[in-house]
Design a protein around this motif. Structure first.
Motif, PDB file in Angstrom:
ATOM      1  N   SER A  90       0.819  -1.211   0.000  1.00 48.84           N
ATOM      2  CA  SER A  90       0.000   0.000   0.000  1.00 48.84           C
ATOM      3  C   SER A  90       0.851   1.259   0.000  1.00 48.84           C
ATOM      4  CB  SER A  90      -0.922   0.002   1.224  1.00 48.84           C
ATOM      5  OG  SER A  90      -1.563  -1.246   1.366  1.00 48.84           O
ATOM      6  N   ALA A  91       1.951   1.226   0.771  1.00 48.31           N
ATOM      7  CA  ALA A  91       2.809   2.412   0.853  1.00 48.31           C
ATOM      8  C   ALA A  91       3.508   2.688  -0.472  1.00 48.31           C
ATOM      9  CB  ALA A  91       3.835   2.218   1.967  1.00 48.31           C
ATOM     10  N   ILE A  92       4.034   1.651  -1.110  1.00 44.25           N
ATOM     11  CA  ILE A  92       4.698   1.826  -2.398  1.00 44.25           C
ATOM     12  C   ILE A  92       3.697   2.265  -3.464  1.00 44.25           C
ATOM     13  CG2 ILE A  92       5.887   0.578  -4.254  1.00 44.25           C
ATOM     14  CD1 ILE A  92       7.244  -1.080  -2.086  1.00 44.25           C
ATOM     15  N   GLY A  93       2.450   1.813  -3.312  1.00 44.24           N
ATOM     16  CA  GLY A  93       1.411   2.195  -4.272  1.00 44.24           C
ATOM     17  C   GLY A  93       1.110   3.682  -4.285  1.00 44.24           C
ATOM     18  N   LEU A  94       1.536   4.411  -3.246  1.00 41.54           N
ATOM     19  CA  LEU A  94       1.326   5.861  -3.214  1.00 41.54           C
ATOM     20  C   LEU A  94       2.162   6.577  -4.277  1.00 41.54           C
ATOM     21  CD1 LEU A  94       1.327   6.396   0.659  1.00 41.54           C
ATOM     22  CD2 LEU A  94      -0.655   6.522  -0.861  1.00 41.54           C
ATOM     23  N   ILE A  95       3.225   5.936  -4.742  1.00 36.94           N
ATOM     24  CA  ILE A  95       4.049   6.517  -5.808  1.00 36.94           C
ATOM     25  C   ILE A  95       3.306   6.336  -7.142  1.00 36.94           C
ATOM     26  CG2 ILE A  95       6.286   6.477  -6.969  1.00 36.94           C
ATOM     27  CD1 ILE A  95       7.408   5.099  -4.461  1.00 36.94           C
ATOM     28  N   PRO A  96       3.021   7.404  -7.862  1.00 34.24           N
ATOM     29  CA  PRO A  96       2.239   7.279  -9.112  1.00 34.24           C
ATOM     30  C   PRO A  96       2.900   6.340 -10.122  1.00 34.24           C
ATOM     31  CG  PRO A  96       2.434   9.581  -8.430  1.00 34.24           C
ATOM     32  CD  PRO A  96       3.352   8.803  -7.553  1.00 34.24           C
ATOM     33  N   TRP A  97       2.086   5.515 -10.755  1.00 37.53           N
ATOM     34  CA  TRP A  97       2.461   4.616 -11.834  1.00 37.53           C
ATOM     35  C   TRP A  97       3.482   3.556 -11.409  1.00 37.53           C
ATOM     36  CZ3 TRP A  97      -0.935   4.670 -15.492  1.00 37.53           C
ATOM     37  CH2 TRP A  97      -1.601   5.857 -15.811  1.00 37.53           C
ATOM     38  N   ILE A  98       4.680   3.966 -11.064  1.00 36.21           N
ATOM     39  CA  ILE A  98       5.709   3.001 -10.683  1.00 36.21           C
ATOM     40  C   ILE A  98       5.271   2.210  -9.451  1.00 36.21           C
ATOM     41  CG2 ILE A  98       8.084   2.737  -9.876  1.00 36.21           C
ATOM     42  CD1 ILE A  98       8.811   5.217 -11.490  1.00 36.21           C
ATOM     43  N   GLY A  99       4.729   2.932  -8.483  1.00 35.04           N
ATOM     44  CA  GLY A  99       4.257   2.274  -7.264  1.00 35.04           C
ATOM     45  C   GLY A  99       3.100   1.333  -7.533  1.00 35.04           C
ATOM     46  N   ASP A 100       2.196   1.738  -8.423  1.00 33.67           N
ATOM     47  CA  ASP A 100       1.052   0.875  -8.755  1.00 33.67           C
ATOM     48  C   ASP A 100       1.509  -0.412  -9.441  1.00 33.67           C
ATOM     49  OD1 ASP A 100      -0.743   2.758  -7.732  1.00 33.67           O
ATOM     50  OD2 ASP A 100      -0.764   3.869  -9.620  1.00 33.67           O
ATOM     51  N   VAL A 142      -6.386   5.174  -9.150  1.00 35.48           N
ATOM     52  CA  VAL A 142      -6.997   6.430  -8.685  1.00 35.48           C
ATOM     53  C   VAL A 142      -6.073   7.050  -7.633  1.00 35.48           C
ATOM     54  CG1 VAL A 142      -9.030   7.473  -7.628  1.00 35.48           C
ATOM     55  CG2 VAL A 142      -9.269   5.425  -9.069  1.00 35.48           C
ATOM     56  N   PRO A 143      -5.615   8.270  -7.836  1.00 36.82           N
ATOM     57  CA  PRO A 143      -4.666   8.883  -6.895  1.00 36.82           C
ATOM     58  C   PRO A 143      -5.251   9.022  -5.486  1.00 36.82           C
ATOM     59  CG  PRO A 143      -4.757  10.123  -8.951  1.00 36.82           C
ATOM     60  CD  PRO A 143      -5.897   9.148  -8.987  1.00 36.82           C
ATOM     61  N   ILE A 144      -4.452   8.783  -4.484  1.00 37.48           N
ATOM     62  CA  ILE A 144      -4.729   8.967  -3.066  1.00 37.48           C
ATOM     63  C   ILE A 144      -5.922   8.114  -2.603  1.00 37.48           C
ATOM     64  CG2 ILE A 144      -5.130  10.602  -1.200  1.00 37.48           C
ATOM     65  CD1 ILE A 144      -2.467  10.949  -2.689  1.00 37.48           C
ATOM     66  N   VAL A 145      -7.136   8.447  -3.059  1.00 35.25           N
ATOM     67  CA  VAL A 145      -8.330   7.715  -2.624  1.00 35.25           C
ATOM     68  C   VAL A 145      -8.225   6.244  -3.017  1.00 35.25           C
ATOM     69  CG1 VAL A 145     -10.835   7.512  -2.860  1.00 35.25           C
ATOM     70  CG2 VAL A 145      -9.771   9.772  -2.760  1.00 35.25           C
ATOM     71  N   GLY A 146      -7.747   5.995  -4.241  1.00 34.58           N
ATOM     72  CA  GLY A 146      -7.590   4.619  -4.699  1.00 34.58           C
ATOM     73  C   GLY A 146      -6.568   3.862  -3.871  1.00 34.58           C
ATOM     74  N   ASP A 147      -5.485   4.537  -3.489  1.00 35.46           N
ATOM     75  CA  ASP A 147      -4.465   3.889  -2.669  1.00 35.46           C
ATOM     76  C   ASP A 147      -5.005   3.564  -1.279  1.00 35.46           C
ATOM     77  OD1 ASP A 147      -2.382   4.032  -4.640  1.00 35.46           O
ATOM     78  OD2 ASP A 147      -2.224   6.169  -4.202  1.00 35.46           O
ATOM     79  N   PHE A 148      -5.843   4.444  -0.750  1.00 29.68           N
ATOM     80  CA  PHE A 148      -6.451   4.199   0.556  1.00 29.68           C
ATOM     81  C   PHE A 148      -7.413   3.008   0.466  1.00 29.68           C
ATOM     82  CE2 PHE A 148      -9.374   4.901   4.071  1.00 29.68           C
ATOM     83  CZ  PHE A 148      -8.508   5.240   5.104  1.00 29.68           C
ATOM     84  N   CYS A 149      -8.217   2.955  -0.599  1.00 33.92           N
ATOM     85  CA  CYS A 149      -9.125   1.823  -0.797  1.00 33.92           C
ATOM     86  C   CYS A 149      -8.347   0.534  -1.030  1.00 33.92           C
ATOM     87  CB  CYS A 149     -10.052   2.100  -1.980  1.00 33.92           C
ATOM     88  SG  CYS A 149     -11.201   3.459  -1.729  1.00 33.92           S
ATOM     89  N   ASP A 150      -7.229   0.647  -1.722  1.00 30.33           N
ATOM     90  CA  ASP A 150      -6.360  -0.501  -1.963  1.00 30.33           C
ATOM     91  C   ASP A 150      -5.869  -1.087  -0.644  1.00 30.33           C
ATOM     92  OD1 ASP A 150      -4.720  -2.356  -3.140  1.00 30.33           O
ATOM     93  OD2 ASP A 150      -3.131  -0.941  -3.612  1.00 30.33           O
ATOM     94  N   ALA A 151      -5.481  -0.193   0.281  1.00 31.88           N
ATOM     95  CA  ALA A 151      -5.026  -0.648   1.600  1.00 31.88           C
ATOM     96  C   ALA A 151      -6.164  -1.271   2.395  1.00 31.88           C
ATOM     97  CB  ALA A 151      -4.428   0.524   2.374  1.00 31.88           C
ATOM     98  N   ALA A 152      -7.391  -0.806   2.148  1.00 28.86           N
ATOM     99  CA  ALA A 152      -8.541  -1.316   2.892  1.00 28.86           C
ATOM    100  C   ALA A 152      -8.949  -2.717   2.433  1.00 28.86           C
ATOM    101  CB  ALA A 152      -9.716  -0.351   2.764  1.00 28.86           C
ATOM    102  N   ILE A 153      -8.912  -2.978   1.128  1.00 24.21           N
ATOM    103  CA  ILE A 153      -9.372  -4.288   0.651  1.00 24.21           C
ATOM    104  C   ILE A 153      -8.316  -5.378   0.855  1.00 24.21           C
ATOM    105  CG2 ILE A 153     -10.886  -3.228  -1.057  1.00 24.21           C
ATOM    106  CD1 ILE A 153      -8.868  -4.099  -3.206  1.00 24.21           C
ATOM    107  N   LYS A 154      -7.024  -5.016   0.857  1.00 25.46           N
ATOM    108  CA  LYS A 154      -5.940  -5.958   1.142  1.00 25.46           C
ATOM    109  C   LYS A 154      -6.002  -7.195   0.249  1.00 25.46           C
ATOM    110  CE  LYS A 154      -5.775  -4.402   5.917  1.00 25.46           C
ATOM    111  NZ  LYS A 154      -4.896  -3.294   5.564  1.00 25.46           N
ATOM    112  N   CYS A 155      -5.634  -7.018  -0.978  1.00 22.93           N
ATOM    113  CA  CYS A 155      -5.681  -8.073  -1.992  1.00 22.93           C
ATOM    114  C   CYS A 155      -4.925  -9.330  -1.568  1.00 22.93           C
ATOM    115  CB  CYS A 155      -5.121  -7.514  -3.298  1.00 22.93           C
ATOM    116  SG  CYS A 155      -4.634  -8.744  -4.511  1.00 22.93           S
ATOM    117  N   ASN A 156      -3.722  -9.180  -1.043  1.00 19.66           N
ATOM    118  CA  ASN A 156      -2.900 -10.340  -0.685  1.00 19.66           C
ATOM    119  C   ASN A 156      -3.504 -11.128   0.467  1.00 19.66           C
ATOM    120  OD1 ASN A 156      -0.558  -9.653  -2.518  1.00 19.66           O
ATOM    121  ND2 ASN A 156      -0.599  -7.822  -1.246  1.00 19.66           N
TER     122      ASN A 156
END
Length: 246
Positions: A90-100, A142-156
């Motif tokens: 989730s933290a690395i995902g905050l970096i645009p594109w590369i993090g995703d 999705v910037p910021i909001v998408g990263d927060f939702c990404d951390a919430a759903i926890k894919c792994n």
């Protein structure tokens, strides 16, 4: 014998990680490391460790332990924001594109590891895992909001739970399945409270149990412990004085 060896190896693999994060709160019922269970003596909830059960064979037990380690590291290991736990993914995902891209790459690595189990993942489980990875990648764009939702759903962590359910389906003894209200050989799933109070592919261990095991290893058995008289110097008897009457 193989299952016992597998459990010991898996426990050793997770031991240091659990000790490292033992101060963190339990992150819901899908937390890879810890859970809250009711203490039968007090009726209150207590924090316990999640260990690999004996019925899972050695190879698959090690795979499960590795997936739990990666899921916790990627989804929960770092910090908490507004009640949502963040991990490295989730933290690395905050970096645009590369993090995703790195976030999706981590999820794919976990998926590949899940596929290494000897019991093989069925097509339904694979599709569900792939859908979680796809959702993780799309939401993260999705910037910021998408990263927060990404951390919430926890894919792994979601894919870890799917792996745990598959391992239970393939290896759990039938009498244990019936006791938990699970489906056995075409029988209808009972459901209810008995199934909900158990987490899949998991046995619970108290923190105090680990301390007792460590003390048992560190402290030698009574027959090997030095006696008091052995550890202290024996006093030399005083020489008798011939000029003193006793």
């Amino acid at each position: 014998m193989a299952t016992a060896v597998g459990k010991v190896a898996a426990k050793k693999l997770l031991g240091k990680q659990m000790s490292k994060y033992s101060s963190k709160q339990v992150a819901g019922d899908k937390d890879p490391y810890f859970a809250y269970v009711e203490n039968p003596r007090t009726g209150k909830l207590k924090k316990v460790k999640k260990q690999v059960p004996d019925y899972i064979p050695e190879h698959d037990a090690l795979i499960l332990a590795k997936v739990r380690k990666q899921a916790y590291r990627y989804d929960m290991a770092l910090f908490n924001v507004a009640g949502v736990r963040f991990g490295w993914s989730s933290a690395i995902g905050l970096i645009p594109w590369i993090g995703d891209c790195a976030d999706v790459g981590m999820a794919i690595n976990v998926y590949r590891l899940c596929n290494k189990v000897n019991c093989k993942l069925d097509s339904k489980t694979k599709r569900k895992m792939q859908m979680w990875i796809l959702a993780d990648g799309l939401i993260g764009l999705v910037p910021i909001v998408g990263d927060f939702c990404d951390a919430a759903i926890k894919c792994n962590t979601q894919n870890l739970r799917l792996l745990e359910l598959r391992l239970d389906e393939m290896y759990m003894p039938e009498d244990m399945k019936r006791a938990r209200g699970m489906k056995v050989n075409g029988e209808k799933e009972k459901g209810g409270r008995t199934q909900q109070q158990y987490q899949p592919a998991t046995v619970y261990e108290d923190f105090s149990d680990e301390d007792q095991e460590r003390r048992a290893v560190e402290e030698p058995p009574p027959e090997y412990r030095p006696r008091k008289e052995d550890s202290t110097r024996q006093r030399k008897p005083k020489k008798s004085n011939p000029y003193v009457r006793y």
